[in-house]
Design a protein around this motif. Structure first.
Motif, PDB file in Angstrom:
ATOM      1  N   UNK A 282       0.815  -1.215   0.000  1.00 41.12           N
ATOM      2  CA  UNK A 282       0.000   0.000   0.000  1.00 41.12           C
ATOM      3  C   UNK A 282       0.849   1.265   0.000  1.00 41.12           C
ATOM      4  N   UNK A 283       2.172   1.138   0.189  1.00 45.56           N
ATOM      5  CA  UNK A 283       3.040   2.308   0.126  1.00 45.56           C
ATOM      6  C   UNK A 283       3.233   2.774  -1.314  1.00 45.56           C
ATOM      7  N   UNK A 284       3.157   1.838  -2.247  1.00 50.65           N
ATOM      8  CA  UNK A 284       3.303   2.163  -3.677  1.00 50.65           C
ATOM      9  C   UNK A 284       1.931   2.250  -4.335  1.00 50.65           C
ATOM     10  N   UNK A 285       1.125   1.224  -4.134  1.00 49.02           N
ATOM     11  CA  UNK A 285      -0.219   1.178  -4.727  1.00 49.02           C
ATOM     12  C   UNK A 285      -1.206   1.815  -3.750  1.00 49.02           C
ATOM     13  N   UNK A 286      -1.261   3.129  -3.721  1.00 48.68           N
ATOM     14  CA  UNK A 286      -2.012   3.842  -2.698  1.00 48.68           C
ATOM     15  C   UNK A 286      -3.514   3.702  -2.933  1.00 48.68           C
ATOM     16  N   UNK A 287      -4.252   3.101  -1.981  1.00 53.62           N
ATOM     17  CA  UNK A 287      -5.691   2.895  -2.168  1.00 53.62           C
ATOM     18  C   UNK A 287      -6.487   4.153  -1.826  1.00 53.62           C
ATOM     19  N   UNK A 288      -7.656   4.266  -2.431  1.00 49.87           N
ATOM     20  CA  UNK A 288      -8.558   5.390  -2.167  1.00 49.87           C
ATOM     21  C   UNK A 288      -9.989   4.879  -2.191  1.00 49.87           C
ATOM     22  N   UNK A 289     -10.843   5.485  -1.375  1.00 53.12           N
ATOM     23  CA  UNK A 289     -12.247   5.086  -1.323  1.00 53.12           C
ATOM     24  C   UNK A 289     -13.103   6.187  -1.939  1.00 53.12           C
ATOM     25  N   UNK A 290     -14.129   5.801  -2.683  1.00 58.07           N
ATOM     26  CA  UNK A 290     -15.060   6.761  -3.272  1.00 58.07           C
ATOM     27  C   UNK A 290     -16.384   6.056  -3.537  1.00 58.07           C
ATOM     28  N   UNK A 291     -17.355   6.798  -4.029  1.00 59.48           N
ATOM     29  CA  UNK A 291     -18.662   6.226  -4.358  1.00 59.48           C
ATOM     30  C   UNK A 291     -18.841   6.277  -5.862  1.00 59.48           C
ATOM     31  N   UNK A 292     -19.048   5.104  -6.483  1.00 62.43           N
ATOM     32  CA  UNK A 292     -19.265   4.991  -7.925  1.00 62.43           C
ATOM     33  C   UNK A 292     -20.508   4.158  -8.179  1.00 62.43           C
ATOM     34  N   UNK A 293     -21.434   4.692  -8.943  1.00 70.43           N
ATOM     35  CA  UNK A 293     -22.645   3.960  -9.313  1.00 70.43           C
ATOM     36  C   UNK A 293     -23.411   3.474  -8.078  1.00 70.43           C
ATOM     37  N   UNK A 294     -23.447   4.312  -7.034  1.00 68.03           N
ATOM     38  CA  UNK A 294     -24.156   4.022  -5.781  1.00 68.03           C
ATOM     39  C   UNK A 294     -23.557   2.859  -5.004  1.00 68.03           C
ATOM     40  N   UNK A 295     -22.269   2.603  -5.200  1.00 66.25           N
ATOM     41  CA  UNK A 295     -21.564   1.591  -4.407  1.00 66.25           C
ATOM     42  C   UNK A 295     -20.284   2.199  -3.838  1.00 66.25           C
ATOM     43  N   UNK A 296     -19.964   1.866  -2.579  1.00 66.09           N
ATOM     44  CA  UNK A 296     -18.660   2.225  -2.037  1.00 66.09           C
ATOM     45  C   UNK A 296     -17.611   1.464  -2.840  1.00 66.09           C
ATOM     46  N   UNK A 297     -16.617   2.209  -3.347  1.00 69.01           N
ATOM     47  CA  UNK A 297     -15.655   1.611  -4.283  1.00 69.01           C
ATOM     48  C   UNK A 297     -14.223   1.873  -3.829  1.00 69.01           C
ATOM     49  N   UNK A 298     -13.376   0.860  -4.006  1.00 74.29           N
ATOM     50  CA  UNK A 298     -11.954   0.947  -3.723  1.00 74.29           C
ATOM     51  C   UNK A 298     -11.219   1.079  -5.047  1.00 74.29           C
ATOM     52  N   UNK A 299     -10.400   2.119  -5.195  1.00 75.34           N
ATOM     53  CA  UNK A 299      -9.684   2.336  -6.458  1.00 75.34           C
ATOM     54  C   UNK A 299      -8.200   2.499  -6.163  1.00 75.34           C
ATOM     55  N   UNK A 300      -7.361   2.008  -7.063  1.00 76.51           N
ATOM     56  CA  UNK A 300      -5.916   2.199  -6.942  1.00 76.51           C
ATOM     57  C   UNK A 300      -5.246   1.806  -8.259  1.00 76.51           C
ATOM     58  N   UNK A 301      -4.030   2.334  -8.445  1.00 75.41           N
ATOM     59  CA  UNK A 301      -3.213   1.912  -9.579  1.00 75.41           C
ATOM     60  C   UNK A 301      -2.245   0.854  -9.095  1.00 75.41           C
ATOM     61  N   UNK A 302      -2.266  -0.316  -9.739  1.00 69.93           N
ATOM     62  CA  UNK A 302      -1.368  -1.420  -9.413  1.00 69.93           C
ATOM     63  C   UNK A 302      -0.109  -1.261 -10.266  1.00 69.93           C
ATOM     64  N   UNK A 303       0.960  -0.782  -9.643  1.00 68.77           N
ATOM     65  CA  UNK A 303       2.186  -0.512 -10.402  1.00 68.77           C
ATOM     66  C   UNK A 303       2.870  -1.799 -10.859  1.00 68.77           C
ATOM     67  N   UNK A 304       2.634  -2.903 -10.162  1.00 70.13           N
ATOM     68  CA  UNK A 304       3.261  -4.170 -10.556  1.00 70.13           C
ATOM     69  C   UNK A 304       2.734  -4.655 -11.898  1.00 70.13           C
ATOM     70  N   UNK A 305       1.440  -4.428 -12.157  1.00 70.15           N
ATOM     71  CA  UNK A 305       0.824  -4.878 -13.415  1.00 70.15           C
ATOM     72  C   UNK A 305       0.485  -3.729 -14.352  1.00 70.15           C
ATOM     73  N   UNK A 306       0.757  -2.485 -13.909  1.00 66.12           N
ATOM     74  CA  UNK A 306       0.437  -1.285 -14.688  1.00 66.12           C
ATOM     75  C   UNK A 306      -1.041  -1.244 -15.063  1.00 66.12           C
ATOM     76  N   UNK A 307      -1.885  -1.515 -14.075  1.00 66.43           N
ATOM     77  CA  UNK A 307      -3.329  -1.509 -14.309  1.00 66.43           C
ATOM     78  C   UNK A 307      -4.024  -0.583 -13.308  1.00 66.43           C
ATOM     79  N   UNK A 308      -5.191  -0.108 -13.696  1.00 68.95           N
ATOM     80  CA  UNK A 308      -6.043   0.668 -12.803  1.00 68.95           C
ATOM     81  C   UNK A 308      -7.170  -0.250 -12.348  1.00 68.95           C
ATOM     82  N   UNK A 309      -7.333  -0.378 -11.018  1.00 69.43           N
ATOM     83  CA  UNK A 309      -8.211  -1.405 -10.449  1.00 69.43           C
ATOM     84  C   UNK A 309      -9.359  -0.748  -9.680  1.00 69.43           C
ATOM     85  N   UNK A 310     -10.566  -1.284  -9.875  1.00 70.02           N
ATOM     86  CA  UNK A 310     -11.740  -0.810  -9.138  1.00 70.02           C
ATOM     87  C   UNK A 310     -12.477  -2.006  -8.551  1.00 70.02           C
ATOM     88  N   UNK A 311     -12.654  -1.998  -7.212  1.00 64.25           N
ATOM     89  CA  UNK A 311     -13.487  -2.970  -6.513  1.00 64.25           C
ATOM     90  C   UNK A 311     -14.708  -2.242  -5.963  1.00 64.25           C
TER      91      UNK A 311
END
Length: 400
Positions: A282-311
């Motif tokens: 989490x020191x590199x892939x810094x997580x953030x919380x927000x609301x998307x489409x009426x759901x609490x969502x976890x977003x972060x950039x995964x530097x190991x895979x160079x992807x943008x991730x949304x849960x």
């Protein structure tokens, strides 16, 4: 049937109202779908319109209708240090350059600006600053509730502390549907008097329209060092993402927790991040919380895979309901090497991002989650910093 105008006679909505066969219920229904700007003009047509549009029942009905549309508040800090905001819809982002529609936040609201949070068309502008001489230095928190659409405001009573004791302050602003009122809360982090590390915190809450003043609540149940400047509003809760402990130099996603404060019960609760992410740095892939489409969502950039991730948490408060929404190759988004990139919203099958480029421009990016295609548009220039809040233009008012 309304009569035809005679020669030399001018159109008057008031005179038409006197002769119309439309029922008042039908007129109310039509007006409830109109934008705030139009309704404010109607208040000068007649006393009847003024009473209707300012009636609390109509204000709530209009808010319910307006909330069905995707609207945002773009907040920009210009390179000349001006703070400006622009209410806009997804449609206006698609149609044109948006630079000319920005409204400057009144200087009198900005003593020492900390952050801005929006709920039901009301914007809470928070300030944190010190005042006084060396021997009597005080830390002051001030909050102004502002409606950019109607230009009305409400001043919350200030909080004052000894400056030497306060390390940091976070705030939240939200609507409590049980008591039908708005609440402002603060999390004050205090310094240990000898070792200068955070050892305790205090939570205070102010209920608009009550005479209780600032009330002290239970302590924040997690580390306040990582708490952002303000919490996010979601379905009667204010939510933060932080860590359980504060004495670590290295963090993984295992250490993080979503803390939510239920405005109805005024109780804190916690839920862990997805089990699948345990061990992720989490020191590199810094997580953030927000609301998307009426759901609490976890977003972060995964530097190991160079992807943008949304849960997304499909069942609020249930850790097992975390579901992976997208895992996007950053190169597909056509972003710059080190971009400021955040999700804005989900619109149908599109995940929409906003970005601040190295040329100090704000761009909006549409990612088609079905086809994998990308489109982008420049929204503004000469931008020093940018962020976006959900926003509903409304007639809400908390008084003078």
């Amino acid at each position: 049937m309304a009569r035809a105008l005679e020669e030399g006679e001018h159109f008057s909505l008031g005179s038409i109202m006197e002769e119309t066969t439309l029922s008042k219920d039908l007129i109310l229904e039509i007006l409830s779908w109109l934008p705030v700007k139009s309704l404010l003009r109607f208040t000068s047509v007649s006393e009847w319109f003024q009473r209707l549009i300012s009636d609390p029942t109509f204000v709530k009905l209009h808010l319910q209708r307006a909330s069905k549309h995707s609207n945002f508040l773009i907040i920009l800090k210009r390179q000349d240090d001006r703070l400006v905001v622009s209410p806009c819809s997804m449609l206006c982002l698609l149609q044109s350059n948006h630079d000319h529609n920005f409204l400057r936040v009144p200087e009198r609201f900005l003593e020492r600006y900390q952050g801005l949070s929006s709920c039901n068309g009301l914007v809470c502008v928070a300030n944190n600053f010190s005042s006084g001489d060396v021997d009597s230095l005080k830390h002051i928190c001030s909050f102004t509730i502002w409606n950019p659409a109607t230009r009305t405001k409400f001043q919350v009573p200030r909080l004052t502390f000894r400056t030497i004791e306060v390390d940091d302050v976070s705030f939240g602003f939200a609507y409590d549907d049980r008591s039908d009122t708005y609440k402002v809360m603060t999390i004050i982090s205090y310094l240990h008097p000898t070792c200068q590390v955070q050892s305790c915190n205090e939570v205070k809450i102010y209920t608009i329209s009550s005479n209780d003043g600032w009330r002290t609540m239970e302590k924040f149940p997690a580390n306040t060092s990582f708490v952002p400047d303000y919490g996010k509003y979601f379905n009667g809760n204010i939510i933060w993402l932080t860590t359980e402990e504060s004495d670590q130099s290295q963090y993984t996603f295992n250490d993080f927790v979503v803390v939510f404060f239920d405005l109805r019960t005024e109780i804190f609760n916690k839920v862990l991040l997805p089990q699948n992410l345990e061990g992720v740095d989490a020191n590199i892939n810094i997580p953030e919380i927000m609301v998307l489409d009426d759901f609490v969502s976890l977003v972060f950039k995964d530097f190991a895979t160079n992807t943008f991730v949304v849960w997304q948490m499909k069942n609020f408060g249930n850790r097992d309901s975390w579901t992976l929404l997208v895992n996007i190759d950053v190169d597909v988004l056509q972003t710059e090497p080190v971009p400021f990139l955040k999700p804005l919203c989900i619109q149908d099958r599109f995940l929409v991002f906003y970005q601040l480029t190295i040329e100090n421009q704000m761009h909006v990016i549409w990612y088609d989650m079905r086809e994998g295609e990308v489109a982008r548009r420049r929204i503004s220039t000469e931008v020093f910093s940018v962020w976006v809040e959900d926003y509903i233009p409304s007639l809400q008012s908390l008084g003078a």
